[in-house]
Design a protein around this motif. Sequence first.
Motif: not given
Length: 345
Positions: A319-345
């Motif tokens: 359940q939940g956002d499995y795809s975002r979880l496994i991509r945390q910290g993977v180079p090349g994955v954008t903040p938007l894909e991870l559900g993060q605000d791309p403008l945040q530092p």
Amino acid sequence: MAFFQIALLIVLGLLTLGLGLWGGLALWFQLPGPAWGRMLASGLWCCMALSAYAALAGAPGHWRWALPAFALATLAMAVWWHGIRPSHEREWADDVARMLAPQVQGDIVRLENVRNFDWRTETDYDISWESRQYDLAQLVSADLLLSYWMGPAIAHTLVSFGFADGRRLVFSLEIRRERGEAFSALGGFFRKFETVIVAADERDIIRTRTNARGEDVYLYRLQLRHDQLRKVFLGYLERASQLRQHPRFYNTLTSNCTTIVFELARRLSPALPLDYRLLLSGYFADYVFDHGVLTPGYSFAQLRQAGRITGRALEGSAQGDYSRLIRQGVPGVTPLELGQDPLQP
């Protein structure tokens, strides 16, 4: 003249021994019935090959008949082998029981039999086959996944495609196991298994490897343009349609989960060279890195370390956002894909 005769005898001797080994294994993997019967048939074949080899080596007396007898047996073996045909009509294991059925109309792709099982263990799971629709205009990413199941040199190769709406679909070329059948890399050389293209949800196909089978999985972001993503995605669908119409045998060397990725990559770059890492699939990501298709600005060691998703996959639930979880910290994955605000530092 004597030199050429000796050389010819050596070649014929090696060929005879090679046929003996190949035929013995072919009988072992292909004959029906109990193990003792298959072992007996394989043993008799190897004895015939050794007898023929003895005749070539100059053994006297009745041994000379062993050579023509083995030649006739080899001819019969060739006819039998040619008659072994792949089939869709077998009692298949649950996870490969259905074949992907794609329909493409412009940018819209409709897929029947997308697998989305809920795996608790390798033998305890909920079966779910789904119909899905995707818009190729929204195709935005592709990730290479390697799942290690037998040491550092051997891994299963998968490709996961991402869409702008956050959905993901994974393609995997696999053996189509019969119910109760187990994979054998050696059997894969002897027409033991048919081939199937599986399209699955990430929560299915990754979790079955990390959670159910205890495999070690790595994820790498591929640097592909939209037109390249589309071509590779459609390439998988084309192969799935071909297999649906014409069953084919899996081959450990020439038709496996890694060679299909290489074949599709050659549609993008025809000059891609053959490499030992296509056979030793555990090193395939290193091959891709050498050709500049992984995220730039990192060493391969850094990409490999950051791309090891096994721990996060084990922690994540279906359940939940499995795809975002496994991509945390993977180079090349954008903040938007991870559900993060791309403008945040």
